[in-house]
Scaffold this active site. Structure first.
Site, PDB file in Angstrom:
ATOM      1  N   VAL A 179       0.936  -1.237   0.027  1.00  0.00           N
ATOM      2  CA  VAL A 179       0.069   0.001  -0.184  1.00  0.00           C
ATOM      3  C   VAL A 179       0.785   1.134  -0.121  1.00  0.00           C
ATOM      4  CG1 VAL A 179      -1.820   1.296   1.265  1.00  0.00           C
ATOM      5  CG2 VAL A 179      -2.016  -1.225   1.137  1.00  0.00           C
ATOM      6  N   TYR A 229      -3.963  15.384 -19.326  1.00  0.00           N
ATOM      7  CA  TYR A 229      -4.111  13.893 -19.477  1.00  0.00           C
ATOM      8  C   TYR A 229      -3.756  13.255 -20.755  1.00  0.00           C
ATOM      9  CZ  TYR A 229      -6.769   9.306 -19.247  1.00  0.00           C
ATOM     10  OH  TYR A 229      -6.712   7.689 -19.322  1.00  0.00           O
ATOM     11  N   LYS A 246      -0.615  10.669 -21.393  1.00  0.00           N
ATOM     12  CA  LYS A 246      -0.836   9.163 -22.014  1.00  0.00           C
ATOM     13  C   LYS A 246       0.046   9.228 -23.534  1.00  0.00           C
ATOM     14  CE  LYS A 246      -3.315   7.417 -19.011  1.00  0.00           C
ATOM     15  NZ  LYS A 246      -2.492   6.172 -18.165  1.00  0.00           N
ATOM     16  N   ILE A 291     -13.889   3.338 -20.619  1.00  0.00           N
ATOM     17  CA  ILE A 291     -14.151   2.255 -19.949  1.00  0.00           C
ATOM     18  C   ILE A 291     -14.904   2.405 -18.576  1.00  0.00           C
ATOM     19  CG2 ILE A 291     -13.059   0.178 -18.748  1.00  0.00           C
ATOM     20  CD1 ILE A 291     -12.371   0.386 -21.941  1.00  0.00           C
TER      21      ILE A 291
END
Length: 254
Positions: A59, A152, A156, A185
């Protein structure tokens, strides 16, 4: 046994990938920031057939180099090897260039790009030792432009080039590096970016018209593509950006 690290495993594409890999009998080292959700994914992997000592978790925030180093070392201490690295952790920061702050840009790139590079760098020697594979989770926003999510898209696009360049660097070592480029998605990424439930429902409805197949995708469908690229089924494939986007990337106005 095949040992896989999967980041972002507490939700979305990372979670779906972890569960599919569990079904395939892979030993898993999972990473995520949500301790409760990650623990639940570990339980689900065990329910799918893995023994308790065949799945472990770390974690933490992979933007911190010590967390990335701990994830790799923990995997080696636990399983003795790394065959597959799936970089699925990422976020979406919305907003136009005019209205977004430089801090928004920094956060987007720190999580989507820098953390991927740092973790991959620590994992490379171990993946070279096994002649393993690396799969990065990019987006159709890498090769395609969309307004309101510029940072974003940029992040990518950076992952796409990172994938292709690293594929060339590691090919002499027998290591394959590929990426998946999903369309829209169903996951929590847009809600976390600030969409309300109503806005998200409207977005999914609109997305039926922006994907050639007339619908959005599921995390399970992307996980299948990741498995293909991580497995021997793609043994002669490297540097590939695999679009799993329902045809969104080839849509043009008319």
């Amino acid at each position: 046994m095949t040992v896989a690290i999967v980041t972002g495993a507490s939700s979305g594409i990372g979670q779906a990938t972890a569960l599919l890999f569990a079904k395939k009998g892979f030993q898993l080292s999972l990473s995520g920031r949500n301790e409760t959700a990650l623990a639940q994914v570990v339980k689900e992997c065990i329910n799918l057939g893995l023994k308790q000592d065949e799945v472990t978790s770390t974690v933490g925030d992979l933007r911190e180099e010590n967390v990335a180093k701990e994830l790799v070392q923990h995997t080696i201490d636990k399983f003795g090897r790394i065959d597959i690295l799936v970089n699925a952790a990422g976020i979406l920061v919305s907003g136009s260039v005019e209205t977004s702050s430089a801090t928004d840009y920094d956060r987007q790139f720190d999580i989507n790009v820098r953390s991927v590079i740092v973790l991959t760098k620590f994992a490379i020697p171990h993946i070279v030792a096994t002649k393993g594979t690396i799969v990065n989770v990019s987006s159709i926003a890498g090769p395609c432009a969309f307004p309101g999510v510029t940072y974003y898209c940029m992040s990518k696009a950076a992952i796409d080039q990172f994938t292709k360049c690293l594929a060339l660097e590691l090919a002499p070592n027998g290591v394959r590096v590929n990426a998946v480029n999903p369309g829209v998605i169903i996951s929590d990424v847009h809600r976390r970016a600030g969409m309300s439930e109503e806005e998200y429902a409207q977005f999914l409805e609109r997305s039926k018209a922006t994907h050639a197949l007339g619908r959005v995708g599921t995390a399970d469908e992307v996980a299948e593509g990741i498995y293909f690229l991580a497995s021997e089924h793609s043994s002669f494939t490297t540097g590939l950006l695999l679009t799993i986007d329902g045809g969104r990337g080839i849509m043009t106005p008319r």
